[in-house]
Design a protein around this motif. Structure first.
Motif, PDB file in Angstrom:
ATOM      1  N   ASP A  28    -129.190-113.612  16.019  1.00 20.50           N
ATOM      2  CA  ASP A  28    -128.376-113.277  14.844  1.00 20.50           C
ATOM      3  C   ASP A  28    -127.510-114.457  14.411  1.00 20.50           C
ATOM      4  N   VAL A  29    -126.958-115.171  15.386  1.00 20.47           N
ATOM      5  CA  VAL A  29    -126.133-116.340  15.064  1.00 20.47           C
ATOM      6  C   VAL A  29    -126.985-117.410  14.377  1.00 20.47           C
ATOM      7  N   ILE A  30    -128.164-117.652  14.909  1.00 16.33           N
ATOM      8  CA  ILE A  30    -129.054-118.656  14.315  1.00 16.33           C
ATOM      9  C   ILE A  30    -129.418-118.264  12.885  1.00 16.33           C
ATOM     10  N   ALA A  31    -129.699-116.983  12.664  1.00 11.52           N
ATOM     11  CA  ALA A  31    -130.025-116.511  11.313  1.00 11.52           C
ATOM     12  C   ALA A  31    -128.836-116.678  10.372  1.00 11.52           C
ATOM     13  N   ASN A  32    -127.650-116.377  10.853  1.00 16.29           N
ATOM     14  CA  ASN A  32    -126.440-116.514  10.043  1.00 16.29           C
ATOM     15  C   ASN A  32    -126.184-117.976   9.701  1.00 16.29           C
ATOM     16  N   TRP A  33    -126.317-118.853  10.691  1.00 18.10           N
ATOM     17  CA  TRP A  33    -126.105-120.286  10.450  1.00 18.10           C
ATOM     18  C   TRP A  33    -127.109-120.802   9.422  1.00 18.10           C
ATOM     19  N   THR A  34    -128.365-120.382   9.564  1.00 17.03           N
ATOM     20  CA  THR A  34    -129.412-120.854   8.659  1.00 17.03           C
ATOM     21  C   THR A  34    -129.130-120.439   7.218  1.00 17.03           C
ATOM     22  N   SER A  35    -128.819-119.163   7.011  1.00 18.12           N
ATOM     23  CA  SER A  35    -128.571-118.685   5.650  1.00 18.12           C
ATOM     24  C   SER A  35    -127.310-119.312   5.058  1.00 18.12           C
ATOM     25  N   SER A  36    -126.300-119.528   5.893  1.00 20.87           N
ATOM     26  CA  SER A  36    -125.045-120.116   5.411  1.00 20.87           C
ATOM     27  C   SER A  36    -125.231-121.589   5.057  1.00 20.87           C
ATOM     28  N   PHE A  37    -125.978-122.314   5.868  1.00 24.46           N
ATOM     29  CA  PHE A  37    -126.250-123.722   5.561  1.00 24.46           C
ATOM     30  C   PHE A  37    -127.135-123.833   4.321  1.00 24.46           C
ATOM     31  N   THR A  38    -128.062-122.906   4.168  1.00 27.03           N
ATOM     32  CA  THR A  38    -128.913-122.897   2.982  1.00 27.03           C
ATOM     33  C   THR A  38    -128.077-122.812   1.712  1.00 27.03           C
ATOM     34  N   LYS A  39    -127.057-121.974   1.722  1.00 29.27           N
ATOM     35  CA  LYS A  39    -126.187-121.822   0.552  1.00 29.27           C
ATOM     36  C   LYS A  39    -125.488-123.136   0.209  1.00 29.27           C
ATOM     37  N   CYS A  40    -125.086-123.882   1.237  1.00 33.29           N
ATOM     38  CA  CYS A  40    -124.426-125.168   0.969  1.00 33.29           C
ATOM     39  C   CYS A  40    -125.422-126.180   0.406  1.00 33.29           C
ATOM     40  N   LEU A  41    -126.662-126.172   0.909  1.00 28.59           N
ATOM     41  CA  LEU A  41    -127.683-127.050   0.340  1.00 28.59           C
ATOM     42  C   LEU A  41    -127.957-126.693  -1.118  1.00 28.59           C
ATOM     43  N   GLN A  42    -128.019-125.408  -1.402  1.00 33.26           N
ATOM     44  CA  GLN A  42    -128.242-124.974  -2.780  1.00 33.26           C
ATOM     45  C   GLN A  42    -127.088-125.419  -3.684  1.00 33.26           C
ATOM     46  N   HIS A  43    -125.899-125.418  -3.145  1.00 36.02           N
ATOM     47  CA  HIS A  43    -124.741-125.892  -3.899  1.00 36.02           C
ATOM     48  C   HIS A  43    -124.886-127.382  -4.189  1.00 36.02           C
ATOM     49  N   ALA A  44    -125.394-128.137  -3.212  1.00 35.40           N
ATOM     50  CA  ALA A  44    -125.596-129.577  -3.412  1.00 35.40           C
ATOM     51  C   ALA A  44    -126.626-129.826  -4.511  1.00 35.40           C
ATOM     52  N   VAL A  45    -127.691-129.041  -4.522  1.00 36.21           N
ATOM     53  CA  VAL A  45    -128.703-129.183  -5.567  1.00 36.21           C
ATOM     54  C   VAL A  45    -128.100-128.857  -6.936  1.00 36.21           C
ATOM     55  N   ALA A  46    -127.279-127.818  -6.985  1.00 31.19           N
ATOM     56  CA  ALA A  46    -126.629-127.445  -8.244  1.00 31.19           C
ATOM     57  C   ALA A  46    -125.691-128.543  -8.743  1.00 31.19           C
ATOM     58  N   LYS A  47    -125.177-129.349  -7.825  1.00 32.07           N
ATOM     59  CA  LYS A  47    -124.282-130.454  -8.185  1.00 32.07           C
ATOM     60  C   LYS A  47    -125.045-131.715  -8.590  1.00 32.07           C
ATOM     61  N   GLY A  48    -126.374-131.640  -8.566  1.00 34.84           N
ATOM     62  CA  GLY A  48    -127.168-132.750  -9.067  1.00 34.84           C
ATOM     63  C   GLY A  48    -127.793-133.646  -8.017  1.00 34.84           C
ATOM     64  N   PHE A  49    -127.639-133.336  -6.752  1.00 34.94           N
ATOM     65  CA  PHE A  49    -128.259-134.163  -5.716  1.00 34.94           C
ATOM     66  C   PHE A  49    -129.759-133.883  -5.670  1.00 34.94           C
ATOM     67  N   THR A  50    -130.547-134.945  -5.690  1.00 43.23           N
ATOM     68  CA  THR A  50    -132.009-134.821  -5.654  1.00 43.23           C
ATOM     69  C   THR A  50    -132.600-135.421  -4.384  1.00 43.23           C
ATOM     70  N   GLY A  51    -131.769-135.882  -3.495  1.00 45.31           N
ATOM     71  CA  GLY A  51    -132.204-136.395  -2.202  1.00 45.31           C
ATOM     72  C   GLY A  51    -131.302-135.848  -1.113  1.00 45.31           C
ATOM     73  N   ILE A  52    -131.882-135.179  -0.116  1.00 46.41           N
ATOM     74  CA  ILE A  52    -131.097-134.590   0.960  1.00 46.41           C
ATOM     75  C   ILE A  52    -131.599-135.124   2.297  1.00 46.41           C
ATOM     76  N   ALA A  53    -130.678-135.645   3.095  1.00 44.86           N
ATOM     77  CA  ALA A  53    -130.996-136.100   4.444  1.00 44.86           C
ATOM     78  C   ALA A  53    -130.253-135.221   5.440  1.00 44.86           C
ATOM     79  N   VAL A  54    -130.878-134.974   6.584  1.00 47.78           N
ATOM     80  CA  VAL A  54    -130.207-134.256   7.664  1.00 47.78           C
ATOM     81  C   VAL A  54    -130.283-135.098   8.937  1.00 47.78           C
ATOM     82  N   THR A  55    -129.155-135.194   9.619  1.00 46.19           N
ATOM     83  CA  THR A  55    -129.060-135.974  10.853  1.00 46.19           C
ATOM     84  C   THR A  55    -128.364-135.111  11.896  1.00 46.19           C
ATOM     85  N   PRO A  56    -129.108-134.366  12.702  1.00 51.69           N
ATOM     86  CA  PRO A  56    -128.496-133.458  13.665  1.00 51.69           C
ATOM     87  C   PRO A  56    -127.952-134.166  14.898  1.00 51.69           C
TER      88      PRO A  56
END
Length: 251
Positions: A108-136
């Protein structure tokens, strides 16, 4: 004579202006400096904060600030934690920060983290970012907190029920899939500053590269060229600073 000199100076001025304009254009199209969003807690993705009268998660507020620099690319440095109870640089388990405490992972925690991070990525796309990098990243928690660069982590091995792939890589892949468009470019590093685990488990990382890429593009093979998979290596203390170990690992 004056007319000839005048014509020469005018020609020289035109050449200077044209060259200067060309150089300015090349400078404008040079490598951009892209911002990094550092995330350490689940609450940074879920709790609403008000900043200058605007509501949003801390992740969204950081994206808003990053967008003011005019960059087209943004990097997300996501961090979870490992607990090493024996001091052998091998996790006994993984945990995540809710607000301050480090709590055990569940599905459940993993699912919550995934959906919550997805929303932030979608916000970045809405702000005009067309390149996304992830560095865990992994950070230590508890009595023994070795530097992540010296962790001996098999990314596929389960420690107390979960692997690094379970808690970090698959959630990132699912979140990136949610924002894939024909205009999006993704840079997906399997880890950041954790070179020893890559040296100790190269085959496991090789297996992960095509699998994770398939999760990002899913049923859109035409997007394969838009997703670039790799490693983020810190060469300081590569192989835990042991030349002998390096030779053993690559032999």
């Amino acid at each position: 004579m004056w007319a000839q000199h005048c014509g020469s100076w005018l020609l020289l001025l035109v050449v200077v202006v044209v060259v200067s304009h060309a150089r300015a254009a090349s400078w404008r199209s040079g490598t951009e400096i892209s911002p990094t969003i550092s995330l350490f807690r689940l609450s940074e993705l879920t709790e609403i904060e008000w900043l200058d009268g605007v509501p949003g998660t801390r992740c969204e507020h950081m994206v808003n600030h990053a967008a003011t620099y005019g960059s087209t690319k943004i990097n997300f440095m996501t961090t979870h934690f490992f607990i090493d109870t024996e001091g052998d640089h091998i996790p006994n388990s993984y945990c995540y920060k809710g607000t301050n405490d480090c709590l055990p992972f569940t599905q459940d925690v993993i699912a919550n983290w995934t959906s919550s991070f997805t929303k932030c990525l979608q916000h970045a796309v809405a702000k005009g970012f067309t390149g996304i990098a992830v560095t865990p990243h992994l950070d230590g928690w508890g009595q023994f907190t070795p530097w992540r660069n010296s962790l001996r982590v098999n990314p596929l091995a389960k420690y107390s029920g979960f692997s690094y792939t379970d808690i970090m890589l698959v959630p990132l892949a699912h979140a990136l899939n949610a924002v894939m468009t024909e205009d999006m470019t993704v840079w997906f590093a399997l880890q950041g500053e954790m070179s020893l685990m890559a040296m100790m488990y190269p085959r496991e990382h090789q297996r992960l590269l095509p699998y994770l890429k398939s999760l990002v593009i899913k049923d859109n093979p035409t997007q394969a060229s838009q997703v670039r998979m790799g490693l983020s290596i810190n060469f300081n203390k590569l192989c835990d600073g042991e030349v002998k170990l390096c030779l053993e690992l690559v032999s």
